[in-house]
Structure formats: structure tokens, C-alpha cells
Design a protein around this motif. Structure first.
Motif: not given
Ligand SMILES: [Zn+2]
Length: 162
Positions: A21, A23-24, A67, A119
Motif C-alpha cells: 500500500c 500510504f503504508c 490502513h 487505504h
Molecule cells: Zn495502507
């Protein structure tokens, strides 16, 4: 937003194929990689980053650190943290790039157009009068990247001073 031309977004398809992901990955990355990751600001429960494939100059995304793709399952504190950061982004964008308005929104689910559905993230897209003819001059990928770096510097400075 459909009427904005963003030909460099073709690159998006290959970037999306990266594992994990976005964003993670950015959340976990070292602060010295913030420029490369276009990460602008960290809060305990939310992060803000520039979109590498922007619909317009200064196109930001704000996501919860956690998440989750389910807005309805977010708690009050997390919701407030995300929206407070969205608000701060609007202020910094207003001061830094002086738009005439914004598109602000969330796409929930692939069918709704979410590139990263698992997410959730808010998009903040600055708009200028007549900007539908503005971004195509930045269609060259190298120019877009230089432009992104300059925008990143400007917004990080805006966050740091405000
Ligand atoms: Zn994420």
C-alpha cells in the motif's frame, strides 16, 4: 475533475503495480526519504503527501495512518485528525499556491474510482480560473517531476512556518 487533462497519469498504471500500500509504505519510510516519497506532513493519526500523478499543481492526498478503506468504521478522533489535516492542507495550499478554489473528495471503492481502495484518502486539488488549459504544458514527465519537487519544497515550508 474529468475535464482536466493529465496525460502523465498514464504512468500511474505501472506505479500502481508496486507491491503493498502506497500510504503504508510512505508512512513507514524514513524521514530522509520524505522528499522522494513526496510526504509533506505527519500527524500522530494522519499523513499528507503530494500526488505523484496530479490532476493539477499542488494535488495533495491526506490519509489516516491506519490502513483502512472503511470510512464508516473510523473513530471520532481519527476522523477529526484526518479532517483537521485536510483543513491545514487547504490553508497551506491557499497561502503557497493561491488557488481560486479546490476540488475536495474521497473515492470509496474501486468502482468509485479509488486507485488505492484499501487505504482511504482525501484528495485536495487546487483549481485556478482557466486551469483546464494550464497543466498540459507540464505533460513531459521530467518537467512534472521537477515541478513536483518545487511544489513539495513550497508546501513543506508552508507547513513548517504555519
Ligand atoms: Zn495502507
Amino acid at each position: 475533475m474529468d475535464h482536466l487533462h493529465a496525460p502523465w497519469r498514464m504512468e500511474y498504471i505501472s506505479a500502481e503495480a508496486q507491491p503493498g500500500c502506497l500510504f503504508c509504505r510512505v508512512r513507514e519510510a524514513r524521514p530522509e526519504d520524505d522528499r522522494a516519497n513526496l510526504l509533506i506532513w505527519r500527524e500522530p493519526e494522519a499523513i499528507a503527501l503530494l500526488n505523484r500523478f496530479p490532476y493539477n499543481s499542488g494535488h495533495l492526498m491526506v490519509a489516516p495512518r491506519r490502513h483502512t478503506g472503511d470510512l464508516t468504521a473510523m473513530g471520532d478522533a481519527e476522523l477529526l485528525a484526518v479532517l483537521a489535516l485536510v483543513q491545514r492542507c487547504l490553508r497551506v495550499l491557499a497561502d503557497s499556491v493561491h488557488p481560486d478554489g479546490f476540488n475536495l473528495g474521497v473515492n470509496l471503492g474501486k468502482v468509485a474510482g479509488a486507485g488505492i481502495a484499501d487505504h482511504l484518502h482525501f484528495h485536495a486539488v487546487p483549481r485556478w480560473d482557466g486551469d483546464t488549459n494550464f497543466m498540459p504544458v507540464l505533460a513531459d514527465v521530467k518537467v512534472v517531476n521537477e515541478h513536483l519537487e518545487r511544489t513539495w519544497e513550497k508546501l513543506v515550508a508552508g507547513f513548517s512556518s504555519g
